[in-house]
Design a protein around this motif. Sequence first.
Motif, mmCIF file in Angstrom:
data_model
loop_
_atom_site.group_PDB
_atom_site.id
_atom_site.type_symbol
_atom_site.label_atom_id
_atom_site.label_comp_id
_atom_site.label_asym_id
_atom_site.label_seq_id
_atom_site.Cartn_x
_atom_site.Cartn_y
_atom_site.Cartn_z
ATOM 1 N N ILE A 194 0.845 -1.190 0.000
ATOM 2 C CA ILE A 194 0.000 0.000 0.000
ATOM 3 C C ILE A 194 0.883 1.243 0.000
ATOM 4 O O ILE A 194 2.033 1.199 0.423
ATOM 5 C CB ILE A 194 -0.961 0.044 1.203
ATOM 6 C CG1 ILE A 194 -0.177 0.044 2.521
ATOM 7 C CG2 ILE A 194 -1.943 -1.099 1.146
ATOM 8 C CD1 ILE A 194 -1.042 0.313 3.737
ATOM 9 N N GLU A 195 0.314 2.337 -0.462
ATOM 10 C CA GLU A 195 0.996 3.621 -0.402
ATOM 11 C C GLU A 195 0.239 4.485 0.591
ATOM 12 O O GLU A 195 -0.958 4.748 0.401
ATOM 13 C CB GLU A 195 1.033 4.289 -1.772
ATOM 14 C CG GLU A 195 1.872 5.536 -1.778
ATOM 15 C CD GLU A 195 2.112 6.065 -3.190
ATOM 16 O OE1 GLU A 195 2.296 7.279 -3.317
ATOM 17 O OE2 GLU A 195 2.099 5.254 -4.126
ATOM 18 N N LEU A 196 0.924 4.889 1.638
ATOM 19 C CA LEU A 196 0.282 5.691 2.674
ATOM 20 C C LEU A 196 0.309 7.168 2.306
ATOM 21 O O LEU A 196 1.270 7.638 1.686
ATOM 22 C CB LEU A 196 1.023 5.511 4.001
ATOM 23 C CG LEU A 196 1.073 4.103 4.583
ATOM 24 C CD1 LEU A 196 1.895 4.106 5.865
ATOM 25 C CD2 LEU A 196 -0.330 3.592 4.859
ATOM 26 N N PRO A 197 -0.705 7.905 2.708
ATOM 27 C CA PRO A 197 -0.624 9.364 2.576
ATOM 28 C C PRO A 197 0.606 9.855 3.337
ATOM 29 O O PRO A 197 1.011 9.272 4.352
ATOM 30 C CB PRO A 197 -1.910 9.860 3.231
ATOM 31 C CG PRO A 197 -2.838 8.688 3.166
ATOM 32 C CD PRO A 197 -1.971 7.481 3.287
ATOM 33 N N LYS A 198 1.210 10.943 2.866
ATOM 34 C CA LYS A 198 2.468 11.451 3.417
ATOM 35 C C LYS A 198 2.389 11.652 4.936
ATOM 36 O O LYS A 198 3.306 11.253 5.666
ATOM 37 C CB LYS A 198 2.847 12.763 2.730
ATOM 38 C CG LYS A 198 4.174 13.297 3.162
ATOM 39 C CD LYS A 198 4.527 14.562 2.403
ATOM 40 C CE LYS A 198 5.872 15.100 2.889
ATOM 41 N NZ LYS A 198 6.233 16.329 2.196
#
Length: 77
Positions: free
Chosen positions: A63-67
């Motif tokens: 997954i790519e997390l919000p910054k």
Amino acid sequence: MQSANTETQYVVCISNKDYPASLEIRKIYQTVFDFDAVKHRMIRVIDESGEDYLYPSNYFVLIELPKAVAEAFSLAS
């Protein structure tokens, strides 16, 4: 020379078969890049013990997390 993605990545656990004490389904885990593990379809994950261990890569989804979330996770680890 192969390039390696050594950035911190996160995965969601979608299966904990054989490892119910070490992994929780639907929980986010941090990974540790391990080129040899990838070659064997494994992934190195910092599990519930706080140590990194190898698990089958099909137990997780990258997954790519919000910054802001990624920063919060990096401060906690």
